[in-house]
Motif scaffolding. Structure first.
Motif, PDB file in Angstrom:
ATOM      1  N   GLU A 153     -99.700 -12.163  99.755  1.00  0.00           N
ATOM      2  CA  GLU A 153     -98.968 -12.781 100.792  1.00  0.00           C
ATOM      3  C   GLU A 153     -98.178 -13.187  99.339  1.00  0.00           C
ATOM      4  O   GLU A 153     -96.815 -12.516  98.462  1.00  0.00           O
ATOM      5  N   LEU A 154     -98.758 -13.596  97.550  1.00  0.00           N
ATOM      6  CA  LEU A 154     -97.903 -13.813  96.440  1.00  0.00           C
ATOM      7  C   LEU A 154     -97.837 -11.599  95.670  1.00  0.00           C
ATOM      8  O   LEU A 154     -97.039 -11.794  95.384  1.00  0.00           O
ATOM      9  N   LYS A 156     -94.486 -11.528  96.426  1.00  0.00           N
ATOM     10  CA  LYS A 156     -93.639 -11.542  96.098  1.00  0.00           C
ATOM     11  C   LYS A 156     -93.815 -11.750  94.738  1.00  0.00           C
ATOM     12  O   LYS A 156     -91.892 -11.551  93.714  1.00  0.00           O
ATOM     13  N   HIS A 157     -94.578 -11.187  94.136  1.00  0.00           N
ATOM     14  CA  HIS A 157     -93.978 -10.724  93.035  1.00  0.00           C
ATOM     15  C   HIS A 157     -94.982  -9.179  92.093  1.00  0.00           C
ATOM     16  O   HIS A 157     -96.651  -8.958  91.979  1.00  0.00           O
ATOM     17  N   THR A 214    -100.557 -22.349  95.489  1.00  0.00           N
ATOM     18  CA  THR A 214     -98.871 -22.612  95.255  1.00  0.00           C
ATOM     19  C   THR A 214     -99.225 -22.908  93.671  1.00  0.00           C
ATOM     20  O   THR A 214     -97.748 -22.267  92.869  1.00  0.00           O
ATOM     21  N   ASP A 249     -98.320 -19.416  92.188  1.00  0.00           N
ATOM     22  CA  ASP A 249     -97.402 -18.612  92.768  1.00  0.00           C
ATOM     23  C   ASP A 249     -96.293 -19.715  91.287  1.00  0.00           C
ATOM     24  O   ASP A 249     -95.438 -18.689  91.480  1.00  0.00           O
ATOM     25  N   GLU A 250     -96.960 -21.061  90.951  1.00  0.00           N
ATOM     26  CA  GLU A 250     -95.883 -21.210  90.368  1.00  0.00           C
ATOM     27  C   GLU A 250     -96.334 -21.122  88.492  1.00  0.00           C
ATOM     28  O   GLU A 250     -95.289 -20.588  87.721  1.00  0.00           O
ATOM     29  N   THR A 294     -94.437 -17.861  88.262  1.00  0.00           N
ATOM     30  CA  THR A 294     -93.114 -17.685  88.070  1.00  0.00           C
ATOM     31  C   THR A 294     -92.913 -18.343  86.326  1.00  0.00           C
ATOM     32  O   THR A 294     -92.593 -17.775  85.065  1.00  0.00           O
TER      33      THR A 294
END
Ligand code: PLZ
Length: 452
Positions: free
Chosen positions: A364-365, A368-369, A441, A444-445, A448
């Motif tokens: 899933e990450l 997004k990335h 989480t 993910d952070e 970013t």
């Protein structure tokens, strides 16, 4: 500082807690003391000094609770201070700590050899594989090579690109990376031949094509008849958790068999249930001649196994194999507890659960990335490869930034690959889905925050 009893350690809540900056003031103090008396060649990835640990949580000297997604690089596979391991080791410590197996033997050594024989593909009850126990992964590799040379009467050692096998003089010559392992420590060991591996993301080859390339290289450079052994990590560890293409390992094993070359599976990092089978090679359908274990085998105590076909292992004369601490009784008792836990707690299934939840979360990450070029691995041995977007060019600096951001947030991650091209995940097989969610989480952070 209070001393933690096993009960207190078990009571460490399985949650992340950032109490100070990381490293905190007390860790910084200890680090200054350490730098005066420990050479920089012994490097620590995160200089946070750990006081206690249980399952997936490290408690540092400043009271931070850090989620450990490295397990001391694949050692605390069934978790830190596992209750059964602590109990078995403590009981053994109180019975007998050392006799030297080559002086006067003891049962736990034999029990470990029996457990290993039970799990190696190819070993049968009628003709079990036999085991020599040593202390570390590098010693396992050294002895595997030594035993293969004695059996074949040949000198050559074949290894693969992206390989890592240790830091002794022989094994540091077997690693792909010259720096920091071998450069300046020469002369390097001779008769080592390094061939291209299978790295599907980068070479795009099928298993059969990659194997043909490896074999052609070795036949050209070493000559099959000069080779004692081929040493292969079924899933490359330090090299980047590289899973070879389907059919690659069976083709190499077949070539070894046809040419009298001992096929050695270095399962130091991939073994001991982490991949979803006790030995990862089982999932590739190969029966190795010798399999090497260490790291996770004794739940944090030093122990290593060299387990091979009897005809190979029996070739050394009495006294030819061993070492003062090899197969220490306390380590062996801990290892027996680890094998029992794998069975009793269904830990192979837990590895598969982690592959689904952690691996699924990483995918899933990836959506997004776009810097995540690939999510790969088996069981609880997972990695992401980080590249400059739209290319396959490794992004080592980004890898470092993501790891630093995660550390600030109380999650211990580790880079991987000869180009530092990604991050590997080696969680405890008992890590809960809630904790995995928290780790995802933070990743993910951190991606970013690192500018991904
Ligand atoms: N074979 C496949 O992964 C150790 C090194 C950690 P030792 N890998 C982690 C570090 O920085 O020292 C390893 C491995 C494979 C052999 C070894 C060597 O195992 O127990 O470290 O000697």
């Amino acid at each position: 500082m209070s001393e933690a009893t096993p009960q207190q350690v078990s009571a460490i809540p399985q949650e992340r807690l950032v109490a100070t900056e990381i490293p905190g003031p007390r860790s910084q103090e200890l680090h200054a003391r350490r730098q005066a008396v420990v050479p920089p060649g012994v490097h620590s990835v995160l200089p946070v000094y750990i006081e206690r640990a249980h399952d997936s949580i490290l408690v540092d000297v400043d009271g931070n609770q850090i989620i450990d997604v490295c397990g001391g690089i694949g050692v605390t596979t069934i978790g830190h201070t596992d209750d059964a391991v602590v109990a078995a080791a403590t009981e053994q410590l109180n019975k007998v700590t050392h006799t030297l197996f080559t002086m006067t033997p003891y049962e736990p050594y034999v029990q470990v050899a029996e457990h290993l024989a039970k799990h190696v593909p190819g070993s049968t009850e009628a003709a079990p594989y036999k085991t020599l126990l040593m202390n570390s992964g590098a010693e396992a590799v050294e002895n595997g090579v030594k035993i293969a040379r004695k059996f074949t009467g040949r000198p050559g050692v074949a290894v693969l690109e992206h390989a890592y096998h240790g830091r002794t003089m022989l094994t540091s010559s077997m690693n792909h990376k010259g720096a920091p392992y071998a450069m300046g420590y020469g002369p390097r060991a001779g008769d080592i031949y390094r061939a291209p591996n299978s790295y599907p993301l980068h070479d795009g080859l099928s298993g059969a094509e990659a194997a043909a390339r490896t074999i052609a290289h070795l036949e050209k450079t070493a000559g099959a008849e000069d080779l004692a052994c081929l040493v292969v990590e079924p899933i490359q560890g330090e090299g980047g958790f590289i899973v070879p293409a389907d059919g690659y390992l069976p083709a190499l094993a077949e070539w070894c068999k046809a040419n009298g070359i001992v096929f050695i599976a270095d399962e130091v990092q991939a073994g001991m249930a982490r991949s979803g089978s006790v030995f990862s090679i089982e999932q590739f359908g190969v029966q190795p001649d010798i399999v090497l274990s260490a790291k996770g085998i004794a739940g944090g105590l030093p122990l290593a196994g060299i387990t091979g076909r009897a005809e190979i292992m029996d070739k050394s004369m009495p006294g030819g194999l061993g070492g003062t601490f090899g197969g220490n009784p306390v380590s062996c008792a801990a290892a027996v507890a680890v094998f029992e836990q794998i069975e009793e707690q269904g830990l192979l299934g837990e590895a598969k659960r982690i592959e689904a939840t952690f691996g699924g979360g990483l995918r899933e990450l990836q959506a997004k990335h776009p810097v995540i070029a690939e999510v790969r691995g088996k069981g609880a041995m997972l990695a992401i490869e980080l590249t400059k977007p739209g290319t396959l060019e490794p992004d080592a600096a980004l890898t470092d930034r993501v790891i630093a951001e995660a550390a600030k947030r109380g999650v211990l991650l580790l880079g991987t690959g000869i180009y530092n091209q990604g991050i590997r995940f080696l969680p405890s097989l008992k890590m809960s889905d809630e904790l995995i969610e928290d780790v995802l989480t933070v990743i993910d952070e951190s991606l970013t925050a690192a500018g991904a």
